[in-house]
Design a protein around this motif. Sequence first.
Motif, mmCIF file in Angstrom:
data_model
loop_
_atom_site.group_PDB
_atom_site.id
_atom_site.type_symbol
_atom_site.label_atom_id
_atom_site.label_comp_id
_atom_site.label_asym_id
_atom_site.label_seq_id
_atom_site.Cartn_x
_atom_site.Cartn_y
_atom_site.Cartn_z
ATOM 1 N N GLY A 101 -89.879 81.928 -23.282
ATOM 2 C CA GLY A 101 -88.703 81.468 -24.014
ATOM 3 C C GLY A 101 -87.439 81.374 -23.187
ATOM 4 N N ASP A 102 -87.553 81.481 -21.861
ATOM 5 C CA ASP A 102 -86.367 81.513 -21.008
ATOM 6 C C ASP A 102 -86.375 80.333 -20.042
ATOM 7 O OD1 ASP A 102 -84.027 82.332 -19.906
ATOM 8 O OD2 ASP A 102 -84.778 84.266 -19.151
ATOM 9 N N TRP A 103 -85.189 79.891 -19.642
ATOM 10 C CA TRP A 103 -85.047 78.792 -18.685
ATOM 11 C C TRP A 103 -84.397 79.239 -17.387
ATOM 12 C CZ3 TRP A 103 -79.941 79.096 -17.950
ATOM 13 C CH2 TRP A 103 -79.122 79.448 -19.030
ATOM 14 N N ARG A 104 -84.045 80.536 -17.290
ATOM 15 C CA ARG A 104 -83.326 81.029 -16.130
ATOM 16 C C ARG A 104 -84.277 81.375 -14.984
ATOM 17 N NH1 ARG A 104 -79.992 85.443 -19.440
ATOM 18 N NH2 ARG A 104 -82.083 85.519 -20.366
ATOM 19 N N LEU A 105 -83.764 81.211 -13.764
ATOM 20 C CA LEU A 105 -84.489 81.582 -12.551
ATOM 21 C C LEU A 105 -83.832 82.805 -11.933
ATOM 22 C CD1 LEU A 105 -84.854 78.009 -10.977
ATOM 23 C CD2 LEU A 105 -86.743 79.381 -11.879
#
Length: 237
Positions: A101-105
């Motif tokens: 559910g996350d888009w962060r790197l």
Amino acid sequence: MIGARVVVKRGGREEAEKPFWISFADLMSALMVLFLVVMGVALLAVTRTVSEKEKKEAQHEKNIELILQRFEDAAKRYDGISVHKDRQVIDFGQRARFAFGDWRLTAQQEEVLRKFVPEIIKLANDDLGKSILKRIVIEGYTDKRGSYLANLNLSLQRSQKVLCTMFASTGPNLLDDSQKADVRNLFFVGGYSFNAAKENDEESRRVEMRLEFLGIDEKRSPPPVDIGDNFGECALR
């Protein structure tokens, strides 16, 4: 003398007609020869055209194989990054894997991306790259959990985050303005929700770079109107 016989030679007409029939036969022979010559030239032209087309197609395929090999050689210098020649994609593996559910790197993932992207730009801008590479599409994927539209938005955010990483103004291995301009002109963003999901959810939450190639005799589109170094700020925080 009254009873003298008059002999009429009947062969005169046939003899008079002979030159005409001989000329007509010669004419037909000449036309046949001309027809054969024309057909021969036409077949030769068609054969030459087909041969040139096949030659261009063979060279085109060879150029694609060559640049894919160059990308693969570059990827070998970075642990976890690989090139799938059959699918024509750059796979970042764990280097661009996301949490559920996350888009962060992570900072480390962003650093690796900024190290590798200049390699892509260099290969894309040499003579071979300019002649064969059309663009690079950043494709984000999700696992199969959640709704289709929610995952579609998430996959787009993941693709966008990778692109934003290249335009970062803080952190290690930052791209210069020239490299950022190349990224702007060459890279595109795409989202694919949970299409082409991997065997497990973790591997599905990924980003790949798909290489798109020019067609035969196609030229790369010129960059858009120069807007300077106004790259803006990423909306994802």
